[in-house]
Motif scaffolding. Structure first.
Motif, PDB file in Angstrom:
ATOM      1  N   LEU A 142       0.678  -1.259  -0.100  1.00 39.76           N
ATOM      2  CA  LEU A 142      -0.130  -0.008  -0.139  1.00 39.76           C
ATOM      3  C   LEU A 142       0.934   1.320   0.028  1.00 39.76           C
ATOM      4  N   ARG A 143       1.759   1.323   0.636  1.00 37.08           N
ATOM      5  CA  ARG A 143       2.726   2.520   0.935  1.00 37.08           C
ATOM      6  C   ARG A 143       3.410   2.564  -0.403  1.00 37.08           C
ATOM      7  N   ASN A 144       3.976   1.505  -0.867  1.00 35.80           N
ATOM      8  CA  ASN A 144       4.926   1.712  -2.010  1.00 35.80           C
ATOM      9  C   ASN A 144       4.008   2.198  -3.230  1.00 35.80           C
ATOM     10  N   GLU A 145       2.767   1.541  -3.604  1.00 37.98           N
ATOM     11  CA  GLU A 145       1.874   2.142  -4.508  1.00 37.98           C
ATOM     12  C   GLU A 145       1.561   3.620  -4.204  1.00 37.98           C
ATOM     13  N   ALA A 146       1.213   3.889  -3.148  1.00 38.73           N
ATOM     14  CA  ALA A 146       0.978   5.472  -2.792  1.00 38.73           C
ATOM     15  C   ALA A 146       2.105   6.253  -2.947  1.00 38.73           C
ATOM     16  N   ARG A 147       3.478   5.803  -2.870  1.00 39.58           N
ATOM     17  CA  ARG A 147       4.394   6.718  -3.095  1.00 39.58           C
ATOM     18  C   ARG A 147       4.757   6.674  -4.624  1.00 39.58           C
ATOM     19  N   GLU A 148       4.287   5.464  -5.388  1.00 34.28           N
ATOM     20  CA  GLU A 148       4.749   5.513  -6.818  1.00 34.28           C
ATOM     21  C   GLU A 148       3.677   6.488  -7.386  1.00 34.28           C
ATOM     22  N   GLU A 149       2.514   6.657  -6.937  1.00 37.22           N
ATOM     23  CA  GLU A 149       1.585   7.388  -7.608  1.00 37.22           C
ATOM     24  C   GLU A 149       1.823   9.120  -7.283  1.00 37.22           C
ATOM     25  N   VAL A 210      -0.886  21.723  -5.943  1.00 36.69           N
ATOM     26  CA  VAL A 210      -0.303  22.865  -5.254  1.00 36.69           C
ATOM     27  C   VAL A 210       0.854  22.429  -4.181  1.00 36.69           C
ATOM     28  N   ASP A 211       0.556  21.594  -3.180  1.00 38.14           N
ATOM     29  CA  ASP A 211       1.377  20.983  -2.525  1.00 38.14           C
ATOM     30  C   ASP A 211       2.648  20.548  -3.035  1.00 38.14           C
ATOM     31  N   ALA A 212       2.396  19.708  -4.285  1.00 36.21           N
ATOM     32  CA  ALA A 212       3.741  19.074  -4.773  1.00 36.21           C
ATOM     33  C   ALA A 212       4.426  20.100  -4.973  1.00 36.21           C
ATOM     34  N   THR A 213       4.111  21.469  -5.566  1.00 31.81           N
ATOM     35  CA  THR A 213       4.985  22.503  -5.926  1.00 31.81           C
ATOM     36  C   THR A 213       5.937  22.865  -4.623  1.00 31.81           C
ATOM     37  N   ARG A 214       5.420  22.527  -3.602  1.00 33.84           N
ATOM     38  CA  ARG A 214       6.192  23.227  -2.294  1.00 33.84           C
ATOM     39  C   ARG A 214       6.836  22.284  -1.664  1.00 33.84           C
ATOM     40  N   ARG A 215       7.150  20.925  -2.202  1.00 34.40           N
ATOM     41  CA  ARG A 215       7.954  19.883  -1.579  1.00 34.40           C
ATOM     42  C   ARG A 215       9.070  19.336  -2.543  1.00 34.40           C
ATOM     43  N   THR A 216      10.033  18.583  -2.107  1.00 34.81           N
ATOM     44  CA  THR A 216      10.789  17.892  -2.810  1.00 34.81           C
ATOM     45  C   THR A 216      10.014  16.518  -3.310  1.00 34.81           C
ATOM     46  N   ARG A 217      10.748  15.764  -4.258  1.00 34.54           N
ATOM     47  CA  ARG A 217      10.061  14.795  -4.798  1.00 34.54           C
ATOM     48  C   ARG A 217      10.052  13.539  -3.772  1.00 34.54           C
ATOM     49  N   ASP A 218      10.974  13.204  -3.009  1.00 35.31           N
ATOM     50  CA  ASP A 218      11.112  12.182  -1.993  1.00 35.31           C
ATOM     51  C   ASP A 218      10.209  12.656  -0.900  1.00 35.31           C
ATOM     52  N   GLU A 219      10.082  13.913  -0.339  1.00 37.38           N
ATOM     53  CA  GLU A 219       9.042  14.213   0.636  1.00 37.38           C
ATOM     54  C   GLU A 219       7.726  14.213   0.338  1.00 37.38           C
ATOM     55  N   PHE A 220       7.408  14.357  -1.168  1.00 35.32           N
ATOM     56  CA  PHE A 220       5.984  14.406  -1.392  1.00 35.32           C
ATOM     57  C   PHE A 220       5.762  12.960  -1.431  1.00 35.32           C
ATOM     58  N   GLY A 221       6.537  11.993  -1.920  1.00 35.42           N
ATOM     59  CA  GLY A 221       6.230  10.598  -2.110  1.00 35.42           C
ATOM     60  C   GLY A 221       6.179   9.976  -0.544  1.00 35.42           C
ATOM     61  N   ARG A 223       5.303  11.533   2.267  1.00 34.10           N
ATOM     62  CA  ARG A 223       4.064  11.868   2.769  1.00 34.10           C
ATOM     63  C   ARG A 223       2.659  10.948   2.382  1.00 34.10           C
ATOM     64  N   ALA A 224       2.809  10.777   1.235  1.00 37.13           N
ATOM     65  CA  ALA A 224       1.826   9.982   0.690  1.00 37.13           C
ATOM     66  C   ALA A 224       1.721   8.461   1.001  1.00 37.13           C
ATOM     67  N   ALA A 225       3.107   7.882   1.083  1.00 33.44           N
ATOM     68  CA  ALA A 225       3.128   6.491   1.805  1.00 33.44           C
ATOM     69  C   ALA A 225       2.840   6.520   3.228  1.00 33.44           C
ATOM     70  N   ASP A 226       2.909   7.305   3.903  1.00 32.93           N
ATOM     71  CA  ASP A 226       2.803   7.589   5.123  1.00 32.93           C
ATOM     72  C   ASP A 226       1.173   7.703   5.470  1.00 32.93           C
ATOM     73  N   ALA A 227       0.540   8.246   4.687  1.00 33.88           N
ATOM     74  CA  ALA A 227      -1.080   8.515   4.655  1.00 33.88           C
ATOM     75  C   ALA A 227      -1.916   7.458   3.777  1.00 33.88           C
ATOM     76  N   TRP A 261      -1.515  14.353  11.973  1.00 32.43           N
ATOM     77  CA  TRP A 261      -2.735  13.113  12.083  1.00 32.43           C
ATOM     78  C   TRP A 261      -1.800  11.961  11.290  1.00 32.43           C
ATOM     79  N   THR A 262      -1.410  12.139  10.423  1.00 31.32           N
ATOM     80  CA  THR A 262      -0.481  11.076   9.565  1.00 31.32           C
ATOM     81  C   THR A 262       0.666  10.347  10.568  1.00 31.32           C
ATOM     82  N   ALA A 263       1.361  11.297  11.135  1.00 27.76           N
ATOM     83  CA  ALA A 263       2.044  10.752  12.262  1.00 27.76           C
ATOM     84  C   ALA A 263       1.753   9.866  13.273  1.00 27.76           C
ATOM     85  N   GLU A 264       0.479  10.378  13.962  1.00 29.00           N
ATOM     86  CA  GLU A 264      -0.481   9.712  14.955  1.00 29.00           C
ATOM     87  C   GLU A 264      -0.822   8.440  14.284  1.00 29.00           C
ATOM     88  N   PHE A 265      -1.328   8.446  13.173  1.00 26.89           N
ATOM     89  CA  PHE A 265      -2.028   7.349  12.557  1.00 26.89           C
ATOM     90  C   PHE A 265      -0.989   6.170  12.475  1.00 26.89           C
TER      91      PHE A 265
END
Length: 285
Positions: A142-149, A210-221, A223-227, A261-265
């Motif tokens: 799940l996390r890898n798929e979310a990161r790739e997307e 818009v959020d993607a414009t403010r983050r590095t590629r690794d960070e954006f990926g 965050r998606a994996a964590d969520a 919330w993502t960190a807590e989850f």
């Protein structure tokens, strides 16, 4: 009015009756009609006094209240509302719009509830499930798929925004401009926002883009994996935890910052026993 996802965590596999008992403390009495131990008389006199001062238009207080509220006047002269003050839902279903949110490991048999309206689901993957034991969920997949997307989206975003001025955040722009209509027009007229709207015409808010414009590629990926397994709320051990307070039309108040919330989850999921059961519920309010 609004749908939101809830993850119910139990020690044993719950059937519908068990889930009903677990979720009952948060039912909305006005819709369910179940007058149980969770429904009490709430003194709303002070609230009604304030409403009368604001909207009464000269009417006597009691007359105003009778036309304004379902509250009842008691022998002590105060007004009470018979309700569940902890109400969160008026109906629920296993799965619903979030049917298939869980992903099982190969060889496990999915357990599905009902899809959402017009068959909407979170995933049509053959191993997608609405209920599973923690040890049977393929969290890594799940996390890898979310990161790739997410990184694919990041690449698409930066193809059209690199070299353009940075996007001014809505809150800052709104405060600077003042007039909300002028601010809204100015926000959408920003070159990068206009480019994103042209590239992603079906994205209503462009929040992720818009959020993607403010983050590095690794960070954006990441965050998606964590969520990837996030739901709006969690029920565990008789307690309800949520990212915010859900209202009509999916308006949320008192919302926790998404990253918090993502960190807590994630901490909650990673700390569960392998034999814990997870059930995804679509709640309506």
């Amino acid at each position: 009015m609004s749908h939101f996802s809830v993850l119910v965590i139990t020690d044993q596999q719950p059937d519908d009756d068990a889930l009903a008992a677990i979720l009952q403390p948060w039912h909305e009495y006005e819709c369910t009609g179940v007058d149980d131990e969770y429904v009490v008389d709430v003194d709303v006199t002070d609230e009604l006094v304030a409403d009368h001062a604001k909207y009464g238009e000269g009417k006597p207080f009691d007359e105003f209240v009778e036309g304004w509220s379902s509250a009842e006047k008691r022998d002590d002269g105060r007004w009470y509302h018979h309700t569940n003050p902890n109400a969160k839902w008026d109906w629920w279903v296993v799965g619903g719009r979030w049917s298939g949110l869980l992903r099982l490991k190969c060889g496990e048999a999915p357990i599905l509830g009902r899809p959402g309206v017009l068959g909407s689901r979170a995933s049509d993957h053959p191993l997608a499930s609405d209920q599973a034991m923690m040890q049977d969920i393929d969290i890594d997949a799940l996390r890898n798929e979310a990161r790739e997307e997410a990184v694919t989206l990041w690449d698409q975003v930066h193809q059209v925004t690199d070299g353009l001025p940075a996007i001014e955040e809505w809150a800052a722009l709104r405060e600077r401009v003042g007039n909300i209509e002028v601010a809204r027009a100015a926000y959408w007229a920003q070159p990068a926002v206009a480019a994103l709207k042209a590239q992603f015409p079906n994205s209503w808010s462009l929040d992720d883009e818009v959020d993607a414009t403010r983050r590095t590629r690794d960070e954006f990926g990441q965050r998606a994996a964590d969520a990837s397994l996030n739901t709006f709320a969690v029920v565990k051990d008789g307690s309800w935890f949520e990212r915010g307070k859900m209202g009509w039309w999916a308006l949320v108040s008192d919302e926790k910052e998404e990253g918090a919330w993502t960190a807590e989850f994630r901490k909650l999921l990673d700390g569960l026993e392998p034999t814990a059961w997870l059930t995804v519920v679509d709640c309506h309010i």
